[in-house]
Motif scaffolding. Structure first.
Motif, mmCIF file in Angstrom:
data_model
loop_
_atom_site.group_PDB
_atom_site.id
_atom_site.type_symbol
_atom_site.label_atom_id
_atom_site.label_comp_id
_atom_site.label_asym_id
_atom_site.label_seq_id
_atom_site.Cartn_x
_atom_site.Cartn_y
_atom_site.Cartn_z
ATOM 1 N N LYS A 101 13.946 0.959 -45.337
ATOM 2 C CA LYS A 101 14.599 2.186 -44.337
ATOM 3 C C LYS A 101 14.185 1.177 -42.951
ATOM 4 O O LYS A 101 14.010 1.656 -41.987
ATOM 5 C CB LYS A 101 13.561 3.452 -44.586
ATOM 6 C CG LYS A 101 14.240 4.160 -45.219
ATOM 7 C CD LYS A 101 14.422 5.867 -45.539
ATOM 8 C CE LYS A 101 15.169 6.888 -45.803
ATOM 9 N NZ LYS A 101 14.996 7.712 -45.859
ATOM 10 N N ASP A 161 21.347 7.968 -47.374
ATOM 11 C CA ASP A 161 20.067 7.731 -47.170
ATOM 12 C C ASP A 161 19.410 8.078 -48.738
ATOM 13 O O ASP A 161 20.509 8.446 -49.588
ATOM 14 C CB ASP A 161 19.148 9.261 -46.770
ATOM 15 C CG ASP A 161 18.437 9.286 -46.330
ATOM 16 O OD1 ASP A 161 18.289 8.348 -45.237
ATOM 17 O OD2 ASP A 161 17.614 10.388 -45.615
ATOM 18 N N ASP A 163 15.803 8.095 -50.493
ATOM 19 C CA ASP A 163 14.833 8.384 -50.832
ATOM 20 C C ASP A 163 14.116 7.936 -49.348
ATOM 21 O O ASP A 163 14.325 7.216 -48.590
ATOM 22 C CB ASP A 163 14.149 7.988 -52.059
ATOM 23 C CG ASP A 163 14.117 6.707 -52.048
ATOM 24 O OD1 ASP A 163 14.145 6.043 -51.276
ATOM 25 O OD2 ASP A 163 14.153 5.821 -53.393
ATOM 26 N N ASP A 164 12.573 8.620 -49.936
ATOM 27 C CA ASP A 164 11.215 7.694 -48.712
ATOM 28 C C ASP A 164 11.794 7.002 -48.279
ATOM 29 O O ASP A 164 12.048 6.310 -47.087
ATOM 30 C CB ASP A 164 10.431 8.121 -49.289
ATOM 31 C CG ASP A 164 10.607 10.064 -48.474
ATOM 32 O OD1 ASP A 164 11.413 10.798 -48.130
ATOM 33 O OD2 ASP A 164 9.094 10.313 -49.662
ATOM 34 N N ARG A 165 11.464 5.230 -49.296
ATOM 35 C CA ARG A 165 11.718 4.663 -49.254
ATOM 36 C C ARG A 165 13.127 3.505 -49.365
ATOM 37 O O ARG A 165 13.236 2.685 -47.877
ATOM 38 C CB ARG A 165 11.300 3.354 -49.991
ATOM 39 C CG ARG A 165 10.511 2.082 -50.488
ATOM 40 C CD ARG A 165 9.832 1.986 -51.775
ATOM 41 N NE ARG A 165 9.350 0.731 -51.692
ATOM 42 C CZ ARG A 165 8.570 -0.483 -50.954
ATOM 43 N NH1 ARG A 165 7.962 0.321 -50.205
ATOM 44 N NH2 ARG A 165 8.519 -1.741 -51.273
ATOM 45 N N TYR A 166 13.972 3.781 -49.290
ATOM 46 C CA TYR A 166 15.752 3.111 -49.101
ATOM 47 C C TYR A 166 16.546 3.948 -48.830
ATOM 48 O O TYR A 166 16.856 4.842 -49.098
ATOM 49 C CB TYR A 166 16.030 2.741 -51.005
ATOM 50 C CG TYR A 166 15.045 1.823 -51.539
ATOM 51 C CD1 TYR A 166 14.624 0.663 -50.838
ATOM 52 C CD2 TYR A 166 14.646 2.173 -52.649
ATOM 53 C CE1 TYR A 166 14.086 -0.724 -51.770
ATOM 54 C CE2 TYR A 166 13.127 1.455 -53.103
ATOM 55 C CZ TYR A 166 12.886 0.021 -52.864
ATOM 56 O OH TYR A 166 12.675 -1.078 -53.290
ATOM 57 N N ALA A 167 17.226 2.888 -48.444
ATOM 58 C CA ALA A 167 18.607 3.328 -47.994
ATOM 59 C C ALA A 167 19.607 3.029 -48.421
ATOM 60 O O ALA A 167 19.373 1.508 -48.862
ATOM 61 C CB ALA A 167 19.303 3.603 -46.410
#
Lengths: 179, 128
Positions: A101, A161, A163-167
């Motif tokens: 992200k 999206d 999660d918090d880390r990846y797109a």
């Protein structure tokens, strides 16, 4: 697993080839050769064959370099989806892969900048980029510009999206079948 | 004089120096996994050769270069151009496919980057 449904979907979307999974340089090479042979057998301009191949190479190598450079683990996220389809009088070449992200903004602004160029400005920007010292593995800029140069349309992208880390990043380029 | 002979693969060109005619041949397609690694020994060979010799003819027939190979090719041309400017006899023939306008564009883009003798010839005119 219903292969019939998958096949129907492929037919509906005009998909000629789709790969999903972890990939290496030799897979890129093998699929590239297969694509070139397939297209050469179709009655299309030689320039279109080379353009589809070139876009495919830049896309897959960009994705692979990115995933390797950022050490994104193969098991869950380090794979890519690569697709070639017929879209009316064009071929669509698309790739999808996970990105951090933290890198989204930089990537998106880079593509938007390239999409704003006309043919002359693009040519100048490519030349300029070739002449500046890029560290190995920090390319991507020229690869994206090479795709834009060969396409009658703008580079199309989307993000989803995870999660918090990846797109999940998808990139699509169109290549005209006739010259 | 050190020899240079690199076998061709699907993603890398054949590169061979033929000492009798002083020709450096480059043939094939170029999209290696790591272009900088692939071309480093070629650049090294060129520098070493041009330090001792003053004649070199290049015969290039590369139908496709990915973006990082294009950058490496430009680096090779810079080495040749520098030797040319110092008085070495460098000449280059770039072969292209008339049926593919991109291959002519590519040749011309490289030609614009240097002042050394750089000829562009199509496969078609070779045959006629």
């Amino acid at each position: 697993m219903d292969l019939f449904l998958l096949r129907e979907q492929f037919t509906k979307d005009g998909i000629l080839m789709c790969f999903n999974g972890p990939f290496s340089h030799s897979i890129i090479e093998e699929m590239g050769t297969a694509i070139k042979n397939h297209l050469a057998a179709e009655n299309i301009a030689r320039m279109a064959v080379q353009d589809v191949f070139a876009v495919y190479i830049e896309m897959t190598q960009n994705a692979r370099n990115y995933l390797t450079r950022n050490q994104i683990p193969i098991e869950d996220t380090g794979s890519a989806t690569i697709l070639i389809a017929k879209h009316g009088d064009c071929y669509a070449v698309a790739s999808g892969n996970v990105i951090l992200k933290a890198d989204v903004e930089k990537l998106v602004s880079r593509i938007d900048r390239i999409n704003a160029f006309d043919a002359d400005a693009l040519k100048k920007a490519i030349r300029q980029q070739l002449r500046c010292d890029v560290l190995p593995g920090e390319g991507a800029g020229i690869g994206l510009m090479e795709m834009a140069k060969r396409s009658p349309a703008k580079l199309e992208y989307s993000l989803r999206d995870i999660d918090d880390r990846y797109a999940f990043f998808t990139l699509k380029t169109l290549i005209r079948r006739a010259s | 004089m050190r020899t240079l002979d690199i076998e061709q693969s699907a993603s890398t060109p054949r590169i061979i120096f033929q000492p009798d005619e002083r020709v450096l041949l480059i043939r094939g397609e170029s999209y290696p996994e790591n272009s900088f690694e692939f071309y480093a020994p070629v650049a090294g060979w060129l520098k070493e050769y041009l330090a001792g010799e003053s004649t070199l003819n290049l015969d290039i027939n590369v139908s496709y270069l990915n973006s990082s190979s294009t950058k490496c090719m430009l680096d090779l041309l810079d080495i040749l151009e520098e030797a040319h400017c110092k008085g070495a006899r460098i000449s280059l023939v770039w072969r292209y496919d008339q049926e593919n306008p991109r291959s002519l564009d590519l040749a011309q883009e490289f030609q614009e980057e240097v002042t050394l003798p750089f000829a562009i010839r199509s496969y078609q005119e070779e045959q006629s």
